[in-house]
Design a protein around this motif. Structure first.
Motif, PDB file in Angstrom:
ATOM      1  N   LYS A 268      28.387   7.994  -0.104  1.00 20.41           N
ATOM      2  CA  LYS A 268      28.125   9.410  -0.374  1.00 20.41           C
ATOM      3  C   LYS A 268      27.796  10.173   0.904  1.00 20.41           C
ATOM      4  N   ALA A 269      28.312  11.393   0.964  1.00 23.88           N
ATOM      5  CA  ALA A 269      27.988  12.267   2.084  1.00 23.88           C
ATOM      6  C   ALA A 269      26.492  12.572   2.067  1.00 23.88           C
ATOM      7  N   GLY A 270      25.909  12.691   3.247  1.00 24.05           N
ATOM      8  CA  GLY A 270      24.497  13.001   3.379  1.00 24.05           C
ATOM      9  C   GLY A 270      23.603  11.794   3.507  1.00 24.05           C
ATOM     10  N   GLU A 271      24.125  10.595   3.196  1.00 24.86           N
ATOM     11  CA  GLU A 271      23.338   9.379   3.309  1.00 24.86           C
ATOM     12  C   GLU A 271      23.717   8.603   4.572  1.00 24.86           C
ATOM     13  N   THR A 272      22.798   7.773   5.031  1.00 24.16           N
ATOM     14  CA  THR A 272      23.019   6.985   6.241  1.00 24.16           C
ATOM     15  C   THR A 272      23.437   5.567   5.876  1.00 24.16           C
ATOM     16  N   TYR A 273      24.495   5.080   6.537  1.00 25.68           N
ATOM     17  CA  TYR A 273      25.012   3.737   6.250  1.00 25.68           C
ATOM     18  C   TYR A 273      24.992   2.883   7.519  1.00 25.68           C
ATOM     19  N   ARG A 274      24.764   1.585   7.321  1.00 21.68           N
ATOM     20  CA  ARG A 274      24.516   0.648   8.419  1.00 21.68           C
ATOM     21  C   ARG A 274      25.614  -0.413   8.483  1.00 21.68           C
ATOM     22  N   PHE A 275      26.048  -0.708   9.712  1.00 23.99           N
ATOM     23  CA  PHE A 275      27.143  -1.645   9.954  1.00 23.99           C
ATOM     24  C   PHE A 275      26.708  -2.667  11.000  1.00 23.99           C
ATOM     25  N   LEU A 276      27.143  -3.918  10.809  1.00 22.60           N
ATOM     26  CA  LEU A 276      26.750  -4.991  11.718  1.00 22.60           C
ATOM     27  C   LEU A 276      27.929  -5.917  11.978  1.00 22.60           C
ATOM     28  N   MET A 277      28.234  -6.128  13.257  1.00 20.68           N
ATOM     29  CA  MET A 277      29.288  -7.056  13.667  1.00 20.68           C
ATOM     30  C   MET A 277      28.681  -8.259  14.375  1.00 20.68           C
ATOM     31  N   HIS A 278      29.313  -9.442  14.175  1.00 20.36           N
ATOM     32  CA  HIS A 278      28.855 -10.672  14.813  1.00 20.36           C
ATOM     33  C   HIS A 278      30.051 -11.386  15.432  1.00 20.36           C
ATOM     34  N   ALA A 279      29.875 -11.884  16.653  1.00 21.94           N
ATOM     35  CA  ALA A 279      30.942 -12.604  17.355  1.00 21.94           C
ATOM     36  C   ALA A 279      30.461 -13.984  17.768  1.00 21.94           C
ATOM     37  N   VAL A 280      31.261 -15.015  17.463  1.00 23.14           N
ATOM     38  CA  VAL A 280      30.939 -16.391  17.852  1.00 23.14           C
ATOM     39  C   VAL A 280      32.155 -16.986  18.555  1.00 23.14           C
ATOM     40  N   PRO A 281      32.151 -17.028  19.901  1.00 23.85           N
ATOM     41  CA  PRO A 281      33.271 -17.648  20.625  1.00 23.85           C
ATOM     42  C   PRO A 281      33.242 -19.164  20.473  1.00 23.85           C
ATOM     43  N   SER A 282      34.443 -19.743  20.416  1.00 28.59           N
ATOM     44  CA  SER A 282      34.561 -21.197  20.360  1.00 28.59           C
ATOM     45  C   SER A 282      35.889 -21.583  20.991  1.00 28.59           C
ATOM     46  N   GLY A 283      35.824 -22.140  22.206  1.00 31.92           N
ATOM     47  CA  GLY A 283      37.056 -22.473  22.900  1.00 31.92           C
ATOM     48  C   GLY A 283      37.870 -21.230  23.171  1.00 31.92           C
ATOM     49  N   ALA A 284      39.130 -21.230  22.722  1.00 32.01           N
ATOM     50  CA  ALA A 284      40.034 -20.094  22.953  1.00 32.01           C
ATOM     51  C   ALA A 284      40.068 -19.130  21.777  1.00 32.01           C
ATOM     52  N   THR A 285      39.137 -19.269  20.816  1.00 35.34           N
ATOM     53  CA  THR A 285      39.088 -18.364  19.661  1.00 35.34           C
ATOM     54  C   THR A 285      37.703 -17.733  19.549  1.00 35.34           C
ATOM     55  N   THR A 286      37.638 -16.656  18.766  1.00 36.05           N
ATOM     56  CA  THR A 286      36.347 -16.041  18.443  1.00 36.05           C
ATOM     57  C   THR A 286      36.317 -15.720  16.957  1.00 36.05           C
ATOM     58  N   GLN A 287      35.210 -16.064  16.313  1.00 35.48           N
ATOM     59  CA  GLN A 287      35.021 -15.718  14.913  1.00 35.48           C
ATOM     60  C   GLN A 287      34.278 -14.388  14.844  1.00 35.48           C
ATOM     61  N   TYR A 288      34.899 -13.406  14.170  1.00 30.72           N
ATOM     62  CA  TYR A 288      34.294 -12.081  14.020  1.00 30.72           C
ATOM     63  C   TYR A 288      33.930 -11.867  12.555  1.00 30.72           C
ATOM     64  N   THR A 289      32.668 -11.500  12.320  1.00 33.60           N
ATOM     65  CA  THR A 289      32.166 -11.334  10.958  1.00 33.60           C
ATOM     66  C   THR A 289      31.521  -9.966  10.817  1.00 33.60           C
ATOM     67  N   ALA A 290      31.833  -9.273   9.718  1.00 37.30           N
ATOM     68  CA  ALA A 290      31.321  -7.924   9.467  1.00 37.30           C
ATOM     69  C   ALA A 290      30.408  -7.929   8.247  1.00 37.30           C
ATOM     70  N   TYR A 291      29.255  -7.248   8.393  1.00 38.64           N
ATOM     71  CA  TYR A 291      28.298  -7.084   7.299  1.00 38.64           C
ATOM     72  C   TYR A 291      28.019  -5.598   7.108  1.00 38.64           C
ATOM     73  N   PHE A 292      27.905  -5.201   5.840  1.00 39.60           N
ATOM     74  CA  PHE A 292      27.583  -3.818   5.490  1.00 39.60           C
ATOM     75  C   PHE A 292      26.314  -3.798   4.649  1.00 39.60           C
ATOM     76  N   TYR A 293      25.382  -2.913   5.010  1.00 36.47           N
ATOM     77  CA  TYR A 293      24.129  -2.844   4.254  1.00 36.47           C
ATOM     78  C   TYR A 293      24.323  -1.937   3.043  1.00 36.47           C
ATOM     79  N   VAL A 294      24.109  -2.505   1.840  1.00 36.73           N
ATOM     80  CA  VAL A 294      24.276  -1.758   0.587  1.00 36.73           C
ATOM     81  C   VAL A 294      22.911  -1.206   0.187  1.00 36.73           C
ATOM     82  N   PRO A 295      22.690   0.094   0.348  1.00 34.00           N
ATOM     83  CA  PRO A 295      21.346   0.640   0.097  1.00 34.00           C
ATOM     84  C   PRO A 295      20.876   0.471  -1.340  1.00 34.00           C
ATOM     85  N   GLU A 296      21.800   0.531  -2.304  1.00 35.65           N
ATOM     86  CA  GLU A 296      21.402   0.373  -3.706  1.00 35.65           C
ATOM     87  C   GLU A 296      20.839  -1.015  -3.988  1.00 35.65           C
TER      88      GLU A 296
END
Length: 415
Positions: A268-296
């Motif tokens: 909803k417009a007018g509300e604040t939303y939070r985003f979080l990214m995580h990176a874990v390198p391993s050798g020649a790859t990186t695992q990227y994970t996204a989390y979203f905070y659900v205020p409700e």
């Protein structure tokens, strides 16, 4: 000899602009139907066609850098006699259109007294056939056309604008946190408010339609295939490792290729939303994970986790952006606030990002659109695009917001 001198003088006058009627034509395919593209089509090839509904006006926009007289001529046709009203700068005229071939129809003359954005509005008044008019273009003539700006392309999206967060090159970014707040009325359909972007992907929220909004997280494949993911070698493709409940995930193409995930969520417009990214390198790859905070629910939700090949690094090139991805309503202003961005290193150090450098896309750099901007306001960074109003930022501007000084407290779900 006298005639030859006269010829040179005449050429000089012509080169200087004397006796030459300066004119430009705004292509029909750059118009917008207001309030919506319904009962009229804006064709990328033909311009304004199938205009059957008088409740929708047709708008052409331009920016006048010079003052003086401006004459308006339509290039239009109709399947039967019709009348439309043309308005510009407080002047309006009703024009008759009668002919199945495109014809140049003189409309009105006005005087531009000050530089700025102007709108030519066409409204259907009366028709005896199926359409009010097909419009191939609008020609402007006179002194006010000097240095005039308009979009000459069928690409009717407004400029995309970005905030680039400077981080020392030797700083390993394991976590990337950010917040977004969209003011009431700025949540137009076809808008992407992106909070956490980095060299390999992006994470934010979109308005996809009147009844659908999404949380979007995507990671690009390795390689340079621009459109078709089927052409990307398996070893270059990102791999989906996990996704949250009700999250949709699949491959994508068309703007590079990669792994896409989204969760349909009525933010909803007018509300604040939070985003979080995580990176874990391993050798020649990186695992990227996204989390979203659900205020409700007062908890973080896993959106998705992708493994990116040919990487093996933490996040770099951090940025946010605001994008208008809808052609039909590319005239509508949209604005978003971006703030409280933090990064966290593998050693546990939190670093607040209080500076941002403003950049924009090819549409802005080509000066196809001049209506965009960004800055800092009330402790937030902001970005805006569209609306045909003067820019308040230029490429390379650096903004700064006051430090909050308190890093986010994050408790992720256990699996």
């Amino acid at each position: 000899m006298k005639n030859r001198c006269y010829s040179f003088l005449l050429l000089g006058f012509l080169a200087a602009g004397h006796y030459v009627k300066a004119q430009v034509t705004l292509p029909g395919f750059t118009a917008y139907a207001v309030p919506e593209e319904k009962g009229v089509d804006i064709s990328a090839r033909q311009g304004v066609v199938r205009w059957t509904d008088s409740t929708n006006a047709v708008h052409f926009y331009f920016h006048a850098a010079s003052t003086g007289t401006l004459k308006v001529t339509l290039q239009a046709k109709s399947d039967a006699p019709s009348r439309i009203k043309v308005q510009l700068n407080g002047v309006e005229k009703i024009v008759r259109i009668n002919g199945s071939d495109y014809t140049k129809i003189p409309v009105l003359q006005t005087k531009i007294k000050k530089p700025g954005f102007y709108t030519i509005t066409l409204k259907g008044v009366e028709k005896q056939g199926n359409v009010y008019a097909d419009v191939q273009g609008v020609t402007l003539e006179g002194p006010a056309t000097k240095d005039i700006q308009f979009n000459p392309k069928s690409w009717r999206r407004s400029a995309s604008v970005h905030l680039n967060y400077p981080v020392a090159k030797d700083t390993p970014v394991e976590w990337f946190y950010g917040e977004i707040k969209v003011p009431q009325g700025e949540d137009k359909t076809g808008t992407y408010f992106m909070s956490c972007g980095w060299h390999r992907g992006y994470f934010g929220m979109q308005v996809n339609g009147p009844d659908e909004r999404r949380i979007i997280f995507s990671v690009w494949d390795a390689g340079k295939e621009p459109d078709d993911r089927a052409k990307v070698r398996y070893e270059d493709q990102v791999t989906l490792l996990a996704k949250g409940d009700s999250v949709i995930a699949h491959g994508f193409g068309g703007e590079g290729t990669g792994g896409h995930s989204h969760w349909v969520y009525n933010w909803k417009a007018g509300e604040t939303y939070r985003f979080l990214m995580h990176a874990v390198p391993s050798g020649a790859t990186t695992q990227y994970t996204a989390y979203f905070y659900v205020p409700e629910h007062r908890e973080w939700k896993l959106i998705a986790s992708f493994r990116a090949p040919k990487d093996g690094r933490y996040m770099r090139g951090l940025y946010s952006f605001l994008e208008n991805f809808s052609f039909e309503n590319g005239y509508l202003h949209r604005k978003g606030f971006f703030g409280n961005h933090w990064i966290k290193t593998p050693s546990g150090e939190w670093i607040e990002l209080t500076k941002a450098r403003f950049t924009n896309d090819a549409t802005a750099r080509a000066k196809d659109r001049l209506d965009f901007g960004g800055g800092a306001e009330d402790g937030w960074f902001y970005l805006w695009t569209a609306g045909f109003m003067p820019a308040d930022a230029k490429l390379g501007d650096v903004f700064e917001r006051p430090a909050g000084g308190r890093h986010p407290e994050i408790e992720l779900p256990k699996f």
